[in-house]
Design an enzyme around this catalytic site. Sequence first.
Site: not given
Ligand code: PDD
Length: 287
Positions: A101, A52, A33, A183
Amino acid sequence: MSRTVYLNGEYLPETEAKVSIFDRAFLMADGVYEVTSVLGGKLIDFAGHARRLERSLAELDIKKPAAFGDLLEIHRKLVDLNDISEGLIYLQVTRGAPGDRDFAFPDPETTEPTLVLFTQNKPGLSDNPVAKKGIKVISIDDIRWGRRDIKTVQLLYPSMGKMMARKAGADDAWMVEDGFVTEGTSNNAYIVKDGKIITRNLGTDILHGITRAAVLACAREAQMAVEERPFSIDEAREADEAFLTSASAFVMPVVEIDGASVGTGTPGPVAARLREIYLAESLKAAL
Ligand code: PDD
């Protein structure tokens, strides 16, 4: 009001968009996604998200949807149809619905990927009052799989992390592996010490945030020092500032970690400045 969503080539009322129970994302979390923000009715860093997405699909051997080349147009049309000024566009591609499945991947010649997009209207996203206050995080073990650089829909543990944070009276969780922060549940993590911005280097252990890349470029452009390396929770608690970045939070100050104040316990000047520069620059480049 009912949204108009996109499903496999059609724009439909949200209640009429239906996906098979045999879809690989439903049965196996076999999908990827992207979340792209919308400011002033325009898309922030669409090209970065599309790149990405292409990489995530390639890493998992999921066929590119036939409409891949039309994604910008589809995003824009959804923004228009749903009258989004500030908000998010969620996009998901799955390995499709083979009709039964099976652990083995279906034949991509006969099973087309599923492509879904929908909007989330979020007025006030850029002028979020939370950014003036900052948020609290807790630390939790990072027990996710080893390919966090692929943006898959396997989000159960990050969801559990959010709930653990909520239960502890905090807003989010930063995950820790081998003593170092990887993160946040849905964001990249940073600290600031003596004017230097420190954030984990890219690898397979974190998502390569699109906001991270843009924010670090803004920081370097503004002559701020950046160090890409792992940091521990102890180091974060001793830092002058902490913050996180994502497409939905932009740059968000973190003022408390595991119940202890970071710096003065209020949003710091580096995070505030980066948020301002990032929002201004990304608006200029928005499509
Ligand atoms: N999440 N790390 C993780 C695990 C994430 O799920 C996200 C983004 C980021 C930041 O990536 P970006 O700057 O490309 O949004 C880092 C999105 C926003 C979500 O799951 O809603």
